[in-house]
Design a protein around this motif. Structure first.
Motif, PDB file in Angstrom:
ATOM      1  N   LEU A 160       0.813  -1.220   0.000  1.00  0.00           N
ATOM      2  CA  LEU A 160       0.000   0.000   0.000  1.00  0.00           C
ATOM      3  C   LEU A 160       0.847   1.272   0.000  1.00  0.00           C
ATOM      4  N   THR A 161       1.978   1.239   0.709  1.00  0.00           N
ATOM      5  CA  THR A 161       2.741   2.474   0.929  1.00  0.00           C
ATOM      6  C   THR A 161       4.165   2.452   0.404  1.00  0.00           C
ATOM      7  N   GLY A 162       4.716   1.259   0.164  1.00  0.00           N
ATOM      8  CA  GLY A 162       6.123   1.159  -0.197  1.00  0.00           C
ATOM      9  C   GLY A 162       7.059   1.236   0.996  1.00  0.00           C
ATOM     10  N   GLU A 163       6.519   1.220   2.225  1.00  0.00           N
ATOM     11  CA  GLU A 163       7.324   1.378   3.435  1.00  0.00           C
ATOM     12  C   GLU A 163       7.468   0.043   4.176  1.00  0.00           C
ATOM     13  N   HIS A 164       8.669  -0.165   4.772  1.00  0.00           N
ATOM     14  CA  HIS A 164       8.910  -1.322   5.631  1.00  0.00           C
ATOM     15  C   HIS A 164       8.687  -0.881   7.078  1.00  0.00           C
ATOM     16  N   VAL A 165       7.500  -1.110   7.596  1.00  0.00           N
ATOM     17  CA  VAL A 165       7.130  -0.625   8.927  1.00  0.00           C
ATOM     18  C   VAL A 165       6.302  -1.691   9.636  1.00  0.00           C
ATOM     19  N   SER A 166       6.505  -1.797  10.953  1.00  0.00           N
ATOM     20  CA  SER A 166       5.626  -2.593  11.796  1.00  0.00           C
ATOM     21  C   SER A 166       5.267  -1.750  13.014  1.00  0.00           C
ATOM     22  N   GLU A 167       4.510  -2.350  13.924  1.00  0.00           N
ATOM     23  CA  GLU A 167       4.125  -1.649  15.157  1.00  0.00           C
ATOM     24  C   GLU A 167       4.225  -2.636  16.327  1.00  0.00           C
ATOM     25  N   MET A 168       4.053  -2.103  17.529  1.00  0.00           N
ATOM     26  CA  MET A 168       4.463  -2.823  18.728  1.00  0.00           C
ATOM     27  C   MET A 168       3.653  -4.090  19.014  1.00  0.00           C
ATOM     28  N   SER A 169       2.338  -4.045  18.809  1.00  0.00           N
ATOM     29  CA  SER A 169       1.517  -5.186  19.206  1.00  0.00           C
ATOM     30  C   SER A 169       1.830  -6.421  18.371  1.00  0.00           C
ATOM     31  N   ASP A 170       2.025  -6.242  17.084  1.00  0.00           N
ATOM     32  CA  ASP A 170       2.347  -7.358  16.197  1.00  0.00           C
ATOM     33  C   ASP A 170       3.792  -7.801  16.389  1.00  0.00           C
ATOM     34  N   ALA A 171       4.699  -6.842  16.506  1.00  0.00           N
ATOM     35  CA  ALA A 171       6.116  -7.165  16.675  1.00  0.00           C
ATOM     36  C   ALA A 171       6.370  -7.960  17.953  1.00  0.00           C
ATOM     37  N   ALA A 172       5.511  -7.769  18.967  1.00  0.00           N
ATOM     38  CA  ALA A 172       5.690  -8.482  20.230  1.00  0.00           C
ATOM     39  C   ALA A 172       5.510  -9.987  20.075  1.00  0.00           C
ATOM     40  N   GLY A 173       4.914 -10.439  18.986  1.00  0.00           N
ATOM     41  CA  GLY A 173       4.716 -11.862  18.760  1.00  0.00           C
ATOM     42  C   GLY A 173       5.773 -12.500  17.881  1.00  0.00           C
ATOM     43  N   THR A 174       6.893 -11.825  17.697  1.00  0.00           N
ATOM     44  CA  THR A 174       7.957 -12.388  16.860  1.00  0.00           C
ATOM     45  C   THR A 174       8.994 -13.168  17.649  1.00  0.00           C
ATOM     46  N   ALA A 175       9.153 -12.867  18.955  1.00  0.00           N
ATOM     47  CA  ALA A 175      10.246 -13.340  19.815  1.00  0.00           C
ATOM     48  C   ALA A 175      11.548 -12.592  19.558  1.00  0.00           C
ATOM     49  N   TRP A 176      11.443 -11.393  18.943  1.00  0.00           N
ATOM     50  CA  TRP A 176      12.624 -10.527  18.786  1.00  0.00           C
ATOM     51  C   TRP A 176      12.437  -9.174  19.464  1.00  0.00           C
ATOM     52  N   LEU A 177      11.260  -8.908  20.034  1.00  0.00           N
ATOM     53  CA  LEU A 177      10.990  -7.591  20.591  1.00  0.00           C
ATOM     54  C   LEU A 177      11.285  -7.564  22.090  1.00  0.00           C
ATOM     55  N   ASP A 178      11.941  -6.503  22.532  1.00  0.00           N
ATOM     56  CA  ASP A 178      12.029  -6.207  23.953  1.00  0.00           C
ATOM     57  C   ASP A 178      10.680  -5.605  24.318  1.00  0.00           C
ATOM     58  N   THR A 179       9.789  -6.438  24.855  1.00  0.00           N
ATOM     59  CA  THR A 179       8.393  -6.053  25.006  1.00  0.00           C
ATOM     60  C   THR A 179       8.214  -4.922  26.013  1.00  0.00           C
ATOM     61  N   GLY A 180       9.020  -4.903  27.059  1.00  0.00           N
ATOM     62  CA  GLY A 180       8.928  -3.828  28.028  1.00  0.00           C
ATOM     63  C   GLY A 180       9.413  -2.504  27.471  1.00  0.00           C
ATOM     64  N   ALA A 181      10.492  -2.553  26.675  1.00  0.00           N
ATOM     65  CA  ALA A 181      11.070  -1.332  26.101  1.00  0.00           C
ATOM     66  C   ALA A 181      10.413  -0.934  24.795  1.00  0.00           C
ATOM     67  N   ARG A 182       9.594  -1.827  24.198  1.00  0.00           N
ATOM     68  CA  ARG A 182       8.896  -1.565  22.938  1.00  0.00           C
ATOM     69  C   ARG A 182       9.892  -1.240  21.823  1.00  0.00           C
ATOM     70  N   ASP A 183      10.901  -2.101  21.678  1.00  0.00           N
ATOM     71  CA  ASP A 183      11.920  -1.921  20.639  1.00  0.00           C
ATOM     72  C   ASP A 183      12.511  -3.286  20.306  1.00  0.00           C
ATOM     73  N   TRP A 184      13.072  -3.388  19.093  1.00  0.00           N
ATOM     74  CA  TRP A 184      13.763  -4.614  18.712  1.00  0.00           C
ATOM     75  C   TRP A 184      14.932  -4.864  19.656  1.00  0.00           C
TER      76      TRP A 184
END
Length: 478
Positions: A160-184
C-alpha cells in the motif's frame, strides 16, 4: 470524514469504510486460501493478500463515495514469517501463525534464557523467530536472499505504501521484541544471525506509517491518505471493542480462541504460557491465553459427522450438567497453558449412547475447559477477569456462551448488532493517525444481553473441568 479498516484474516481479507461515528458505510470481504503441504505446515501466498486488498478497496470505492476518506488502518493475523528480497517480493510462501514445523527451533530458543527475559514470553513454535530459523536451516538460499522479514499485515502495508514498517503489538509476537522497552532486541536478533536492518521500522499503532501510494490511489479512485501503524488482530479487535482500560477483557470464539485482558503495566510471567504483548496504544500492554482450536474444533466435528456446525448446535436444549464424555481440543497442538505442538486431541468415555448431539456437547464443553485453563493461567500472573465481551463467530451460539460462562464462572456480554472487531479497530487507528484523535474514541459497543453463569450447575462444570485436567495429565504421558 471516512476511514478504512483492513483486517487480514487467515481465511479472508475484510475491508470496511466507516464514518467518524463508527457507522459502517460499506464493507467487502475477499476469500483467501491456506496451503498445508505437510502435517503441521500452514502457508499462504503473500501476493494473494495484495490482490485481495486491491479488489476490496476497489469494491468500497464503487459502493460509496470515498472522496472524504481521511485515513487507513491495518490489522492482521500475527506471527507469520514473510521473507522479502531486495526487490520487495516475497521469496517463499508465508509460514502462518498455526504452522508448527519449527517446534525444535522454538525449543532451542526457549532454552536460551535471554528470550524469555527480554520478550516476556515463551518462544512458541508458531512465533516468527523459530520459523525464520527453520528457513535458515532447511532453505538456506532463501534465508541468504532475505532483505527484510515482515509480518503479514506489514507486507500488505509495503504494497500500500512502499514502506517497511511494523508496530508494537504485532512485533511483540515475533520473539525478537524487547516487550517492556517496545523496541527490537539487537541481542536476540544476533542470536538468530539477523540484524536490525532485517527488521521493519517500528511505530505505535496510532502513528502514521506511510501514505497510500500515488499510483495505487489513482488506480482505485481513492485520495492519497495516511496509513496508520495498525495492530495485530487481537489488539485491533480490542481497539474495536473498547478493551483498552486495565482489567477490561474479551473472549474470542474464532478459528482459534483468545482470552484477552488489557493491562496498564508490563507484567510478564512466561512460565504460565500466557502471551504478554504490547497493546496498540502507547504505554499499554495486554495478556492473552490462546487455544489453537475453538470453532475449528466444531468444524472438525462437522466434517467428521457430515453435518453442518449450525445443524449440530441448533437443538441442544437447555444447559445441563456435562456428561461423562470428554473432548480435549488439541487438534493441532496447544499454546496456553501447555506449550505443546505435538499433543493431539482426544475423545474419552465414548459408549453406545454417544450420538452426534452428545459429541457436540462434549466438543463445546472441551473448548470451554481449554478457556478455563487460560483463565487459570492468567490468574497466576495476577490478572483476574470479572467479565468479558463475547466475540467471534462462535459467540452466535447461545448454548455455547452458556457453557462458557458457567465453566469460567464469570458473565459474558454479547454486543448489539454492529461492527466492533479488528476491522473497526484498524479503522479507529486510521482515524487517530489522520486526525490526532486519542484513545477516547476506542469506546465499547452497546450490549444486547449478558449471559450469566448458571450457579446451580457451576459445581458440575467445575467437576468436569477437574476430570478434563486429569485426562490431559494422562494424555501427555502417552
Amino acid at each position: 470524514m471516512s476511514f478504512i479498516g483492513l483486517d487480514l484474516g487467515t481465511s479472508s481479507l475484510k475491508a470496511i469504510l466507516v464514518d467518524d461515528g463508527d457507522r459502517v458505510l460499506a464493507e467487502h470481504a475477499e476469500p483467501l486460501t491456506v496451503q498445508r503441504p505437510h502435517d503441521g505446515w500452514s502457508e499462504q501466498d503473500p501476493q494473494s493478500w495484495c490482490d485481495a486488498a486491491r479488489t476490496a478497496l476497489a469494491a468500497l470505492a464503487a459502493r460509496h463515495d470515498c472522496g472524504g476518506l481521511q485515513g487507513i488502518g491495518l490489522a492482521g493475523h500475527m506471527h507469520g514469517a514473510t521473507m522479502v528480497g531486495a526487490d520487495d517480493r516475497a521469496l517463499r510462501p508465508c509460514l502462518l501463525w498455526n504452522d508448527t514445523r519449527a517446534h525444535e527451533e522454538a525449543a532451542a530458543m526457549d532454552a536460551d534464557p535471554r528470550f524469555r527475559a527480554v520478550t516476556g514470553n515463551i518462544v512458541f513454535p508458531g512465533f516468527t523467530a523459530p520459523k525464520v530459523e527453520w528457513v535458515r536451516r532447511h532453505e538456506p538460499a532463501v534465508f541468504d536472499a532475505t532483505d527484510r522479514i515482515l509480518l503479514p499485515k506489514d507486507f500488505l502495508r509495503l504494497f500500500l505504501t512502499g514502506e517497511h514498517v511494523s508496530e508494537m503489538s504485532d512485533a511483540a509476537g515475533t520473539a525478537w521484541l524487547d516487550t517492556g522497552a517496545r523496541d527490537w532486541s539487537d541481542d536476540l536478533l544476533a542470536a538468530c544471525d539477523l540484524t536490525r536492518d532485517h527488521m521493519p521500522r517500528l511505530v505505535e499503532g496510532f502513528a502514521i506509517s506511510g501514505t497510500l501510494r500515488a499510483d495505487l490511489a489513482r488506480e482505485l479512485g481513492l485520495p492519497q491518505v495516511p496509513v496508520a501503524g495498525g495492530a495485530g488482530d487481537n489488539a485491533a479487535a480490542a481497539i474495536g471493542a473498547g478493551v483498552v482500560q486495565n482489567g477490561s477483557a474479551f473472549l474470542s470464539l474464532g478459528t482459534s480462541g483468545v482470552l484477552f485482558a488489557a493491562t496498564d503495566g508490563y507484567r510478564p510471567d512466561p512460565g504460565t504460557a500466557v502471551h504478554t504483548f504490547c497493546h496498540a496504544l502507547p504505554g499499554t500492554w495486554h495478556q492473552m491465553g490462546v487455544i489453537l482450536a475453538a470453532t475449528d474444533a466444531l468444524e472438525w466435528l462437522s466434517r467428521l459427522t457430515g453435518q453442518s456446525a449450525a445443524h449440530l448446535t441448533a437443538d441442544l436444549g437447555p444447559l445441563r450438567a456435562p456428561g461423562r464424555t470428554l473432548f480435549l481440543p488439541y487438534l493441532g497442538g496447544e499454546r496456553t497453558p501447555h506449550n505443546d505442538a505435538a499433543i493431539r486431541g482426544q475423545f474419552l468415555h465414548l459408549d453406545h449412547a454417544t450420538d452426534a448431539r452428545a459429541a457436540t456437547r462434549a466438543v463445546l464443553e472441551g473448548v470451554a475447559h481449554a478457556f478455563a485453563d487460560c483463565r487459570d493461567a492468567l490468574a497466576a500472573t495476577g490478572t483476574t477477569i470479572h467479565s468479558a465481551l463475547a466475540m467471534g463467530g462462535g459467540s452466535r451460539s447461545d448454548h455455547w456462551l452458556q457453557v462458557l460462562a458457567t465453566t469460567l464462572g464469570f458473565p459474558l456480554d454479547v454486543p448489539a448488532q454492529g461492527e466492533f472487531g479488528a476491522a473497526l479497530g484498524a479503522a479507529r487507528l486510521g482515524r487517530m493517525a489522520a486526525t490526532g484523535a486519542g484513545p477516547e474514541i476506542a469506546t465499547p459497543p452497546a450490549i444486547a444481553r449478558t449471559v450469566e453463569p448458571d450457579a446451580a450447575l457451576g459445581p458440575a462444570f467445575a467437576e468436569a473441568h477437574a476430570r478434563y485436567r486429569h485426562a490431559y495429565d494422562i494424555l501427555r504421558t502417552l
